[in-house]
Design a protein around this motif. Structure first.
Motif, PDB file in Angstrom:
ATOM      1  N   ALA A   9      -7.099  -3.960  15.486  1.00 51.70           N
ATOM      2  CA  ALA A   9      -6.650  -3.256  16.350  1.00 51.70           C
ATOM      3  C   ALA A   9      -5.816  -1.983  16.070  1.00 51.70           C
ATOM      4  CB  ALA A   9      -5.806  -4.145  17.553  1.00 51.70           C
ATOM      5  N   ALA A  10      -5.868  -1.178  16.843  1.00 47.32           N
ATOM      6  CA  ALA A  10      -4.912   0.250  16.734  1.00 47.32           C
ATOM      7  C   ALA A  10      -4.604   0.536  18.055  1.00 47.32           C
ATOM      8  CB  ALA A  10      -5.721   1.304  15.990  1.00 47.32           C
ATOM      9  N   ALA A  11      -3.272   1.071  17.922  1.00 46.54           N
ATOM     10  CA  ALA A  11      -2.601   1.551  19.109  1.00 46.54           C
ATOM     11  C   ALA A  11      -2.156   3.093  18.995  1.00 46.54           C
ATOM     12  CB  ALA A  11      -1.294   0.533  19.488  1.00 46.54           C
ATOM     13  N   PRO A  52      -2.549  12.549  19.805  1.00 46.18           N
ATOM     14  CA  PRO A  52      -2.180  11.166  19.901  1.00 46.18           C
ATOM     15  C   PRO A  52      -1.984  10.771  18.478  1.00 46.18           C
ATOM     16  CG  PRO A  52      -3.844  11.358  21.306  1.00 46.18           C
ATOM     17  CD  PRO A  52      -3.934  12.577  20.497  1.00 46.18           C
ATOM     18  N   ARG A  53      -0.850   9.787  18.138  1.00 46.55           N
ATOM     19  CA  ARG A  53      -0.533   9.453  16.884  1.00 46.55           C
ATOM     20  C   ARG A  53      -0.893   7.720  17.090  1.00 46.55           C
ATOM     21  NH1 ARG A  53       3.899  12.015  13.961  1.00 46.55           N
ATOM     22  NH2 ARG A  53       4.437  13.553  15.383  1.00 46.55           N
ATOM     23  N   VAL A  54      -1.209   7.408  15.519  1.00 46.48           N
ATOM     24  CA  VAL A  54      -1.497   5.932  15.531  1.00 46.48           C
ATOM     25  C   VAL A  54      -0.104   5.211  15.251  1.00 46.48           C
ATOM     26  CG1 VAL A  54      -2.762   4.111  13.933  1.00 46.48           C
ATOM     27  CG2 VAL A  54      -3.737   6.360  14.531  1.00 46.48           C
ATOM     28  N   ILE A  55       0.396   4.243  16.207  1.00 46.37           N
ATOM     29  CA  ILE A  55       1.509   3.947  16.110  1.00 46.37           C
ATOM     30  C   ILE A  55       1.442   2.264  15.768  1.00 46.37           C
ATOM     31  CG2 ILE A  55       2.601   5.492  17.823  1.00 46.37           C
ATOM     32  CD1 ILE A  55       2.549   2.904  19.869  1.00 46.37           C
ATOM     33  N   ALA A  56       0.374   1.835  15.610  1.00 46.46           N
ATOM     34  CA  ALA A  56       0.371   0.264  15.250  1.00 46.46           C
ATOM     35  C   ALA A  56      -1.174  -0.015  14.786  1.00 46.46           C
ATOM     36  CB  ALA A  56       0.676  -0.769  16.139  1.00 46.46           C
ATOM     37  N   ASP A  80      -3.066   7.056   8.637  1.00 45.14           N
ATOM     38  CA  ASP A  80      -1.968   6.368   8.344  1.00 45.14           C
ATOM     39  C   ASP A  80      -0.892   6.112   9.882  1.00 45.14           C
ATOM     40  OD1 ASP A  80      -2.510   6.559   5.469  1.00 45.14           O
ATOM     41  OD2 ASP A  80      -1.577   8.480   5.237  1.00 45.14           O
ATOM     42  N   LEU A  81      -0.141   5.255   9.506  1.00 41.35           N
ATOM     43  CA  LEU A  81       0.949   4.909  10.623  1.00 41.35           C
ATOM     44  C   LEU A  81       1.676   6.088  10.843  1.00 41.35           C
ATOM     45  CD1 LEU A  81       2.003   1.428  10.270  1.00 41.35           C
ATOM     46  CD2 LEU A  81       0.459   2.283  11.857  1.00 41.35           C
ATOM     47  N   ASP A  82       1.964   6.493  12.233  1.00 42.87           N
ATOM     48  CA  ASP A  82       2.799   7.462  12.437  1.00 42.87           C
ATOM     49  C   ASP A  82       2.061   8.755  12.533  1.00 42.87           C
ATOM     50  OD1 ASP A  82       4.952   8.289  14.342  1.00 42.87           O
ATOM     51  OD2 ASP A  82       6.130   8.736  12.734  1.00 42.87           O
ATOM     52  N   ARG A  83       1.009   9.037  12.091  1.00 43.66           N
ATOM     53  CA  ARG A  83       0.163  10.267  11.998  1.00 43.66           C
ATOM     54  C   ARG A  83      -0.524  10.587  12.993  1.00 43.66           C
ATOM     55  NH1 ARG A  83       2.670  12.883   7.958  1.00 43.66           N
ATOM     56  NH2 ARG A  83       2.850  11.690   6.247  1.00 43.66           N
TER      57      ARG A  83
END
Length: 96
Positions: free
Chosen positions: A11-13, A23-27, A62-65
């Protein structure tokens, strides 16, 4: 946990804040972390869309990117789908 195909779930959020250019990948995660991401989204009333192809691509960010430009169209189509769900519209009404 496993998905319908017997594979470990992923999963990705994503999140979008005013002022962000994308949008950013936050999880993101596999197995139990994926299940927690999905459960948290559902508890928050966020729609969950299953697309293994898109998740596999988001797992590489990467997270938060911010998502890369190559994913803008796919994510835009997903956001349009969410918009239709929230407003009770059929795809034929929006041209999608």
């Amino acid at each position: 946990m496993k998905n319908r195909n017997g594979k470990t779930r992923k999963a990705a959020a994503l999140a979008y804040k005013e002022g962000d250019y994308a949008p950013r990948v936050i999880a993101k995660g596999h197995g139990q972390i994926a299940e927690a991401i999905i459960a948290h989204a559902k508890e928050a009333g966020v729609y969950v869309h299953e697309s293994s192809e898109l998740v596999n691509l988001l797992m590489q960010v990467d997270l938060d990117r911010h998502i890369p430009p190559e994913l803008y169209r796919a994510v835009a189509e997903l956001l349009a789908w969410f918009y239709m769900l929230e407003h009770g519209m059929e795809p034929s009404e929006t041209g999608l």
